[in-house]
Scaffold this motif. Structure first.
Motif, PDB file in Angstrom:
ATOM      1  N   THR A  80      42.083  31.310  34.489  1.00 17.50           N
ATOM      2  CA  THR A  80      43.238  31.811  35.246  1.00 17.50           C
ATOM      3  C   THR A  80      44.092  32.782  34.436  1.00 17.50           C
ATOM      4  N   ASP A  99      42.883  40.392  35.275  1.00 20.97           N
ATOM      5  CA  ASP A  99      42.484  40.764  36.632  1.00 20.97           C
ATOM      6  C   ASP A  99      42.820  39.618  37.579  1.00 20.97           C
ATOM      7  N   ALA A 100      43.334  39.930  38.737  1.00 25.13           N
ATOM      8  CA  ALA A 100      43.781  38.899  39.679  1.00 25.13           C
ATOM      9  C   ALA A 100      42.710  38.465  40.674  1.00 25.13           C
ATOM     10  N   ASN A 101      41.512  39.010  40.592  1.00 30.98           N
ATOM     11  CA  ASN A 101      40.466  38.707  41.572  1.00 30.98           C
ATOM     12  C   ASN A 101      39.556  37.586  41.097  1.00 30.98           C
ATOM     13  N   PHE A 102      39.691  36.423  41.737  1.00 33.70           N
ATOM     14  CA  PHE A 102      38.911  35.245  41.364  1.00 33.70           C
ATOM     15  C   PHE A 102      37.411  35.527  41.373  1.00 33.70           C
ATOM     16  N   GLY A 103      36.929  36.159  42.422  1.00 35.21           N
ATOM     17  CA  GLY A 103      35.496  36.429  42.537  1.00 35.21           C
ATOM     18  C   GLY A 103      34.980  37.312  41.423  1.00 35.21           C
ATOM     19  N   ARG A 104      35.743  38.324  41.072  1.00 35.47           N
ATOM     20  CA  ARG A 104      35.332  39.230  39.996  1.00 35.47           C
ATOM     21  C   ARG A 104      35.292  38.489  38.663  1.00 35.47           C
ATOM     22  N   ILE A 105      36.317  37.700  38.387  1.00 33.41           N
ATOM     23  CA  ILE A 105      36.376  36.969  37.120  1.00 33.41           C
ATOM     24  C   ILE A 105      35.204  36.013  37.001  1.00 33.41           C
ATOM     25  N   ARG A 152      38.412  51.943  38.043  1.00 33.62           N
ATOM     26  CA  ARG A 152      38.587  51.796  39.498  1.00 33.62           C
ATOM     27  C   ARG A 152      39.802  52.615  39.917  1.00 33.62           C
TER      28      ARG A 152
END
Length: 110
Positions: free
Chosen positions: A52, A56-62, A109
């Motif tokens: 956590t 980066d704030a994207n769970f899927g990417r992490i 990005r």
């Protein structure tokens, strides 16, 4: 600095998850007992918190990127603690996974 922080967090997450799974494995498969299993469960829980902290704030990417770190880290862990010797295909696969991590996490990005 953000990339360096992210890499350090991936390394910490790998130690927590791979180490936790290894401790549970040792407790169950190598009959080392409940203390090993309990330490493994705590380490696995710590992994969830470390993830956590990624910038980066994207769970899927992490989690997708961490999968590649897990592959390479697992081979490294096995080499250091279990005497495993990866073959060239193991190493090639791990390198491809780490390349995938770099693309997923650090590609520019808009």
């Amino acid at each position: 600095m953000t990339v360096l922080r992210s890499i350090v967090l991936f390394a910490l997450a790998a130690v927590a998850e791979i180490g936790g799974a290894w401790l549970v494995w040792q407790g169950v498969r190598e009959h080392k007992g409940l203390l090993w299993m309990g330490a493994g469960v705590l380490a696995l829980g710590a992994y969830g918190f470390v993830a956590t902290l990624q910038p980066d704030a994207n769970f899927g990417r992490i989690l997708a990127a961490y999968g590649g770190v897990f592959v390479a880290g697992s081979l490294g862990w096995a080499m250091l603690l279990d005497g495993f010797r990866p073959d060239r295909w193991d190493l090639a696969g791990a390198a491809l996974c780490l390349l995938g991590v770099a693309v997923i996490m650090y590609a520019p990005r808009s």
